[in-house]
Design a protein around this motif. Sequence first.
Motif, PDB file in Angstrom:
ATOM      1  N   LEU A  11       2.318   7.048  11.379  1.00 43.13           N
ATOM      2  CA  LEU A  11       1.836   6.768  12.475  1.00 43.13           C
ATOM      3  C   LEU A  11       2.700   5.316  12.869  1.00 43.13           C
ATOM      4  N   GLY A  12       3.651   4.952  12.116  1.00 44.87           N
ATOM      5  CA  GLY A  12       4.530   3.743  12.339  1.00 44.87           C
ATOM      6  C   GLY A  12       3.734   2.780  12.387  1.00 44.87           C
ATOM      7  N   ALA A  13       2.585   2.611  11.321  1.00 43.40           N
ATOM      8  CA  ALA A  13       1.631   1.487  11.045  1.00 43.40           C
ATOM      9  C   ALA A  13       2.566   0.133  11.279  1.00 43.40           C
ATOM     10  N   ALA A  14       1.771  -0.796  11.904  1.00 47.56           N
ATOM     11  CA  ALA A  14       2.260  -2.293  11.873  1.00 47.56           C
ATOM     12  C   ALA A  14       2.277  -2.668  10.464  1.00 47.56           C
ATOM     13  N   LYS A  15       0.978  -2.470   9.631  1.00 42.64           N
ATOM     14  CA  LYS A  15       0.880  -2.940   8.352  1.00 42.64           C
ATOM     15  C   LYS A  15       0.086  -1.952   7.509  1.00 42.64           C
ATOM     16  N   TRP A  16       0.669  -1.882   6.141  1.00 46.50           N
ATOM     17  CA  TRP A  16      -0.223  -1.241   5.091  1.00 46.50           C
ATOM     18  C   TRP A  16      -1.092  -2.247   4.124  1.00 46.50           C
ATOM     19  N   LEU A  17      -2.407  -2.344   4.319  1.00 44.94           N
ATOM     20  CA  LEU A  17      -3.124  -3.304   3.407  1.00 44.94           C
ATOM     21  C   LEU A  17      -3.448  -2.494   2.210  1.00 44.94           C
ATOM     22  N   TYR A  18      -2.852  -3.030   1.040  1.00 46.51           N
ATOM     23  CA  TYR A  18      -2.911  -2.056  -0.106  1.00 46.51           C
ATOM     24  C   TYR A  18      -4.030  -2.900  -0.905  1.00 46.51           C
ATOM     25  N   LEU A  19      -5.313  -2.773  -1.210  1.00 47.64           N
ATOM     26  CA  LEU A  19      -6.183  -3.411  -2.156  1.00 47.64           C
ATOM     27  C   LEU A  19      -5.985  -2.810  -3.444  1.00 47.64           C
ATOM     28  N   ILE A  20      -5.627  -3.914  -4.104  1.00 49.78           N
ATOM     29  CA  ILE A  20      -5.265  -3.566  -5.582  1.00 49.78           C
ATOM     30  C   ILE A  20      -6.205  -4.376  -6.640  1.00 49.78           C
ATOM     31  N   GLU A  21      -6.051  -3.955  -8.065  1.00 50.04           N
ATOM     32  CA  GLU A  21      -6.815  -4.544  -8.786  1.00 50.04           C
ATOM     33  C   GLU A  21      -6.754  -5.942  -9.054  1.00 50.04           C
ATOM     34  N   ASN A  22      -5.075  -6.321  -9.183  1.00 48.59           N
ATOM     35  CA  ASN A  22      -4.722  -7.997  -9.605  1.00 48.59           C
ATOM     36  C   ASN A  22      -4.288  -8.405  -8.345  1.00 48.59           C
ATOM     37  N   GLU A  23      -3.795  -9.519  -8.311  1.00 49.22           N
ATOM     38  CA  GLU A  23      -3.543 -10.447  -7.221  1.00 49.22           C
ATOM     39  C   GLU A  23      -2.296 -10.046  -6.350  1.00 49.22           C
ATOM     40  N   GLY A  24      -1.343  -9.498  -7.039  1.00 47.64           N
ATOM     41  CA  GLY A  24      -0.101  -9.001  -6.407  1.00 47.64           C
ATOM     42  C   GLY A  24       1.193  -9.087  -7.286  1.00 47.64           C
ATOM     43  N   ILE A  25       2.288  -9.381  -6.823  1.00 48.34           N
ATOM     44  CA  ILE A  25       3.439  -9.458  -7.557  1.00 48.34           C
ATOM     45  C   ILE A  25       3.768 -10.599  -8.251  1.00 48.34           C
ATOM     46  N   PHE A  26       4.066 -10.826  -9.571  1.00 51.49           N
ATOM     47  CA  PHE A  26       4.383 -11.931 -10.409  1.00 51.49           C
ATOM     48  C   PHE A  26       5.923 -12.177 -10.536  1.00 51.49           C
ATOM     49  N   ASP A  27       6.224 -13.498 -10.453  1.00 51.46           N
ATOM     50  CA  ASP A  27       7.628 -13.624 -11.035  1.00 51.46           C
ATOM     51  C   ASP A  27       7.705 -13.949 -12.497  1.00 51.46           C
ATOM     52  N   SER A  28       8.935 -14.031 -12.979  1.00 47.00           N
ATOM     53  CA  SER A  28       9.114 -13.864 -14.516  1.00 47.00           C
ATOM     54  C   SER A  28       8.181 -15.113 -15.293  1.00 47.00           C
TER      55      SER A  28
END
Length: 438
Positions: free
Chosen positions: A202-219
């Motif tokens: 669809l060439g979507a403007a956004k994909w909102l992916y609801l996940i179990e944790n908060e997101g990506i974490f740094d080291s």
Amino acid sequence: MSESTNKNITKSFVDWFRSAAPYIHAHRGSTFIISIGGEAVQAPHFSNLIHDIALLNSLGIRIVLVYGIRPQIERRLKKRESRYVNGTRITDEIALCCVKAACGEVHTEIESLLSMGLSNSPSSYETIGTASGNFITARPVGVRDGVDYCYTGEIRRVDATAIRRRLDEDNIVLIPPIGYSPTGESFNLLTEEVASAVAIALGAAKWLYLIENEGIFDSTGQLVRQLTLLEALENAHYKRQISKSVLQACQNGVQRVQLVSRQTEGALLLELFTRDGIGTLISTNPFEHIRKATINDVGGVLALIQPLEEAGILVRRSREKLEMEIEHFTVQERDGMIIAGAALYPFVQEKMAELACLAVHSDYHGADRGGALLAFLEREAHQTGITQIFVLTTRTAHWFQERGFVAADLDSLPVKRRTLYNYQRNSKVFVKHLSTEP
């Protein structure tokens, strides 16, 4: 309720609405893919999530909702062990029957909640339309490394034309993790692969992916608010946390994938209508970048420096003066908002330049954006033959000294600049010699 409390509530609402309104306007007419796991369907506040999706639809956002069913399948298979290889379910005939039943259950639950519309609101009389269909053509995964995956499938094609037709009719399109073959067979698919494929098609403007944790974490365990695709690919620590489907979507035209915790009440609204969101944004282009200012940035720069002018930290500049000097300014932009800026005035004959009007928005202190902006301007100055940068300051001497500036006499400045020195402000002079390395 006291008058002061009423005023605070009024101001809070006005401030919120003013900050959210540009996003309401920007999102209208855009196509968003929202993907949720079957765990979200079982959560106590699932009805609130569906209500928020209905609200997004009422604001003119074109919504495709891709839903998962893993826990619902597991519940039906509780009397027999589920088989997985490399995280992929082996879907035999019994498991496929459970997949179909789980899809029907979740689909019905979502539609029943959407049928409530926007209850208890001025739009409660409006109905929310839904649409579904055989939008996904699939084929069997087949036998891999000696393992027959039976009715587990992979996506062959997405009927984007049919989906767009339903979206044009103002429907929320519901897509389950099931695909169909031209021979009439059904195949169990991975939800995130379906969401990724639909977003790409669809060439979507956004994909909102609801996940179990908060997101990506740094080291260090800190949540990473935004990553470019390049950063995600080059950093092994980040790449391990991001699914291949997300990276594939970004590599194939989906400009923004936003990983958001489904555990947070109002997660979609917080992510879409606040500047910084609450999860991790993965984008093909930088969400925040430094660039030369243009005449269109005058208003943003004025808003940025006004608090510092009122505090006496910066010399007041009229709009007319700023318009005349805007070519000397560099700004740091975050999703359309100027959050930092500075000016560099060259004195070519002396190979010196004055750094002036360095400011960072109060909401974005703490990440050394001022230092990043200074480094950018130093590189720019060096490339034009400038060997020294100087600054006149009354209150921020230590900040500049921490970044290599040293105290200097007024006589060290270019003659033309000395004649403009304001003895009433009595600013201190600091100079930094730029590295000779390119």
